[in-house]
Design an enzyme around this catalytic site. Structure first.
Site, mmCIF file in Angstrom:
data_model
loop_
_atom_site.group_PDB
_atom_site.id
_atom_site.type_symbol
_atom_site.label_atom_id
_atom_site.label_comp_id
_atom_site.label_asym_id
_atom_site.label_seq_id
_atom_site.Cartn_x
_atom_site.Cartn_y
_atom_site.Cartn_z
ATOM 1 N N ASP A 91 1.047 -15.343 6.795
ATOM 2 C CA ASP A 91 0.622 -16.733 6.540
ATOM 3 C C ASP A 91 0.818 -17.105 5.077
ATOM 4 O O ASP A 91 1.215 -18.227 4.752
ATOM 5 C CB ASP A 91 -0.855 -16.919 6.909
ATOM 6 N N GLU B 25 12.572 -9.382 2.495
ATOM 7 C CA GLU B 25 11.728 -8.216 2.769
ATOM 8 C C GLU B 25 12.590 -6.957 2.648
ATOM 9 O O GLU B 25 13.679 -6.890 3.211
ATOM 10 C CB GLU B 25 11.122 -8.323 4.170
ATOM 11 N N TYR C 60 11.213 8.914 1.366
ATOM 12 C CA TYR C 60 11.199 7.866 0.334
ATOM 13 C C TYR C 60 11.877 8.274 -0.977
ATOM 14 O O TYR C 60 11.964 7.458 -1.899
ATOM 15 C CB TYR C 60 9.755 7.430 0.060
ATOM 16 N N PRO D 172 0.786 -1.230 0.000
ATOM 17 C CA PRO D 172 0.000 0.000 0.000
ATOM 18 C C PRO D 172 0.820 1.283 0.000
ATOM 19 O O PRO D 172 1.812 1.396 0.738
ATOM 20 C CB PRO D 172 -0.810 -0.092 1.296
ATOM 21 N N ASN D 173 0.382 2.207 -0.813
ATOM 22 C CA ASN D 173 0.916 3.575 -0.902
ATOM 23 C C ASN D 173 2.253 3.687 -1.637
ATOM 24 O O ASN D 173 2.738 4.792 -1.850
ATOM 25 C CB ASN D 173 1.015 4.234 0.492
ATOM 26 N N ARG E 153 6.960 1.154 13.606
ATOM 27 C CA ARG E 153 7.537 0.641 12.359
ATOM 28 C C ARG E 153 8.649 -0.373 12.584
ATOM 29 O O ARG E 153 9.024 -1.122 11.689
ATOM 30 C CB ARG E 153 8.105 1.786 11.511
ATOM 31 N N ARG F 262 5.170 11.026 -2.319
ATOM 32 C CA ARG F 262 4.880 10.767 -0.912
ATOM 33 C C ARG F 262 6.127 11.003 -0.048
ATOM 34 O O ARG F 262 7.143 10.333 -0.244
ATOM 35 C CB ARG F 262 4.479 9.288 -0.825
ATOM 36 N N ASN G 137 8.147 -5.610 -0.475
ATOM 37 C CA ASN G 137 8.053 -4.480 0.442
ATOM 38 C C ASN G 137 6.582 -4.410 0.839
ATOM 39 O O ASN G 137 5.765 -3.847 0.104
ATOM 40 C CB ASN G 137 8.503 -3.182 -0.220
ATOM 41 N N HIS H 92 12.663 -2.634 2.800
ATOM 42 C CA HIS H 92 12.061 -1.344 3.130
ATOM 43 C C HIS H 92 12.975 -0.246 2.594
ATOM 44 O O HIS H 92 14.192 -0.313 2.793
ATOM 45 C CB HIS H 92 11.880 -1.180 4.642
ATOM 46 N N ILE H 93 12.368 0.713 1.951
ATOM 47 C CA ILE H 93 13.151 1.819 1.387
ATOM 48 C C ILE H 93 13.789 2.630 2.506
ATOM 49 O O ILE H 93 14.964 2.987 2.441
ATOM 50 C CB ILE H 93 12.230 2.695 0.507
ATOM 51 N N SER H 94 13.000 2.903 3.549
ATOM 52 C CA SER H 94 13.506 3.667 4.692
ATOM 53 C C SER H 94 14.017 2.720 5.769
ATOM 54 O O SER H 94 13.711 1.518 5.747
ATOM 55 C CB SER H 94 12.379 4.544 5.258
ATOM 56 N N HIS I 271 3.620 -4.287 9.388
ATOM 57 C CA HIS I 271 3.486 -4.068 10.823
ATOM 58 C C HIS I 271 2.283 -4.770 11.442
ATOM 59 O O HIS I 271 2.164 -4.812 12.659
ATOM 60 C CB HIS I 271 3.434 -2.563 11.107
ATOM 61 N N ALA J 71 3.053 -0.713 4.989
ATOM 62 C CA ALA J 71 2.449 -0.735 6.329
ATOM 63 C C ALA J 71 1.943 -2.119 6.725
ATOM 64 O O ALA J 71 1.850 -2.437 7.920
ATOM 65 C CB ALA J 71 1.322 0.285 6.409
ATOM 66 N N ARG K 197 12.710 5.154 12.810
ATOM 67 C CA ARG K 197 11.510 5.977 12.655
ATOM 68 C C ARG K 197 10.571 5.770 13.850
ATOM 69 O O ARG K 197 11.033 5.481 14.942
ATOM 70 C CB ARG K 197 10.840 5.643 11.307
HETATM 71 C C1 DQA Z 1 8.106 1.169 4.112
HETATM 72 C C2 DQA Z 1 8.122 1.461 5.613
HETATM 73 C C3 DQA Z 1 6.742 1.241 6.206
HETATM 74 O O1 DQA Z 1 6.751 1.516 7.613
HETATM 75 C C4 DQA Z 1 5.728 2.169 5.568
HETATM 76 O O2 DQA Z 1 4.433 1.904 6.056
HETATM 77 C C5 DQA Z 1 5.765 2.115 4.065
HETATM 78 C C6 DQA Z 1 7.055 1.975 3.383
HETATM 79 C C7 DQA Z 1 9.467 1.477 3.443
HETATM 80 O O3 DQA Z 1 9.662 1.044 2.319
HETATM 81 O O4 DQA Z 1 10.312 2.167 4.038
HETATM 82 O O5 DQA Z 1 4.745 2.301 3.416
HETATM 83 O O6 DQA Z 1 7.851 -0.213 3.917
#
Ligand code: DQA
Length: 142
Positions: free
Chosen positions: A87, A98, A23, A10-11, A111, A18, A74, A100-102, A80, A77, A107
């Protein structure tokens, strides 16, 4: 040809717009180009997918991940809190990286916990798009 599935949650369709201070300014399309170029250099194929819906991500993985070298994900959210995605990854029984960009550990407190990471071989956080490239390199050697 060997194939890897790269999935974004998502997002992440909003990359570039964003919170660019977190990011970056590159878009999801830029990420796809980066991933495809890396896959080409490694001699592997890639299925690239993004969705804002937990159910769609799970459906996609169930259909497209079996028979591949593994999954780069990735979960955004969903990392979390999504036990359904956890599953799903467990059920597929494939190597998962897995990404994560950040740096999720630098943070907000919420997270730093990832429930999906438990289904992963490894986690790369905080290295931007390079994390996806490293994940592909790892899976290409499996
Ligand atoms: C994220 C970190 C997550 O906490 C956040 O909800 C995201 C992006 C990252 O790529 O840093 O949407 O997965």
């Amino acid at each position: 040809m060997s194939r890897v599935v790269v999935v974004n949650g998502p997002n992440l369709n909003l990359l570039g717009k964003r919170e660019p201070e977190i990011y970056g300014t590159r878009t999801l399309q830029d990420l796809e180009s980066t991933v495809r170029a890396k896959a080409r250099s490694l001699g592997i194929d890639v299925d690239f997918f993004q969705s804002n819906s937990e159910g769609e991500l799970i459906e996609y993985l169930q259909v497209h991940a079996p028979g591949t070298l593994g999954i780069v994900i990735n979960p955004a959210a969903l990392s979390h809190y999504s036990l359904a995605l956890y599953d799903c990854l467990q059920a597929l029984a494939l190597p998962v990286v897995e990404v994560h960009i950040s740096n999720i550990h630098a943070r907000e407190e919420f997270r730093s916990r990832s429930v999906t990471a438990r289904a992963a071989r490894g986690v790369i956080a905080g290295l931007g798009f390079a994390g996806y490239e490293m994940a592909l390199e790892y899976l290409a050697k499996q």
